[in-house]
Scaffold this active site. Structure first.
Site, short mmCIF file in Angstrom:
data_model
loop_
_atom_site.label_atom_id
_atom_site.label_comp_id
_atom_site.label_asym_id
_atom_site.label_seq_id
_atom_site.Cartn_x
_atom_site.Cartn_y
_atom_site.Cartn_z
N ASN A 30 0.85 -1.19 0.00
CA ASN A 30 0.00 0.00 0.00
C ASN A 30 0.88 1.24 0.00
OD1 ASN A 30 0.43 0.94 2.88
ND2 ASN A 30 -0.27 -1.15 3.23
N LEU A 31 0.26 2.40 0.00
CA LEU A 31 0.98 3.66 -0.25
C LEU A 31 1.53 4.32 1.01
CD1 LEU A 31 -1.28 5.23 -3.02
CD2 LEU A 31 1.02 4.26 -3.27
#
Ligand code: C5P
Length: 229
Positions: A30-31
């Site tokens: 994820n970011l």
């Protein structure tokens, strides 16, 4: 003059994303940039704490004086945290841990050639690190090993207060910190919402180090008031 609010305390922090491999070259992640957790590690160290930072895959320098353990998967993060948690007085879970991982790891790169259908993957749930730490037995005496004072984070796209309250109960922790800012991932500033059983209070928009210092002061105050071990 900066008072050493956490002198003599040991603080454990998770930061960054996790990476859940699908095959030797691919995975689910994820970011999360890790910036908020790294800022908290720096602020806790500045406040005199001994700090252990368990970091997922991020591109950030280790704050000065902080001990760092790098991990990749949620299960590696779980093992590193559970091994260390009983010796710490505070646990701050900022990591964006993947909720699920591929049920099986393909030993070889999954090939496109000759396939008629796109591959599909079965997912299985990862351990909830924060909830497990919050379930540890409290220390038998001050300074003895046991459950640290646990602080969780909530990154929600809507209904932050509602979700933060739900997380307090579900995880069994005394304090949840919500990300109030829009799309905070990777940014240098943020705004936070502190949520506990009594109510909530906002820390207004500021750079992440300023917010981290305010959060560390808040945690130190709660420990001084007798919350935690
Ligand atoms: O709702 P969610 O389970 O994502 O809660 C987020 C909080 O729980 C964060 O503090 C995060 O670091 C922690 N967490 C964890 N292990 C997981 C999932 C979330 O420690 N597997």
């Amino acid at each position: 003059f900066q008072p050493k609010l956490l002198a003599g305390r040991r603080v454990l922090i998770t930061a960054g994303p996790t990476f859940e491999p699908i095959d030797p070259v691919r995975g689910i992640t994820n970011l999360s940039s890790g910036k908020m957790g790294f800022a908290i590690a720096r602020a806790a160290r500045e406040a005199g704490a001994e700090v252990l930072l368990v970091a997922g895959p991020v591109h950030l320098p280790t704050p000065r004086g902080v001990r760092r353990v790098d991990v990749r998967t949620a299960r590696e993060m779980h093992d590193a945290v559970l091994a260390a948690a009983p010796r710490h007085g505070v646990f701050v879970a900022t990591a964006a841990v993947a909720d699920w991982r591929p049920a099986t790891l393909s030993e070889h790169k999954i090939k496109k050639g000759g396939r008629k259908l796109a591959p599909s993957f079965e997912l299985t749930e990862n351990p909830d690190i924060l909830a497990e730490v919050a379930r540890l037995a409290p220390p038998a005496a001050p300074g003895a090993p046991g459950r640290p004072y646990c602080v969780g984070f909530a990154a929600e796209s809507h209904d932050l207060l509602h979700h933060a309250r739900e997380k307090l109960a579900r995880k069994g922790v005394p304090l949840i910190v919500g990300n109030l800012g829009p799309a905070t991932f990777g940014r240098d500033d943020n705004a936070l919402l502190l949520v506990d059983a009594q109510g909530h209070r906002a820390l207004p928009q500021a750079d992440k180090l300023t917010l981290a210092r305010a959060l560390v002061a808040e945690i130190a105050q709660r420990l001084a008031d007798g919350e935690g071990g």
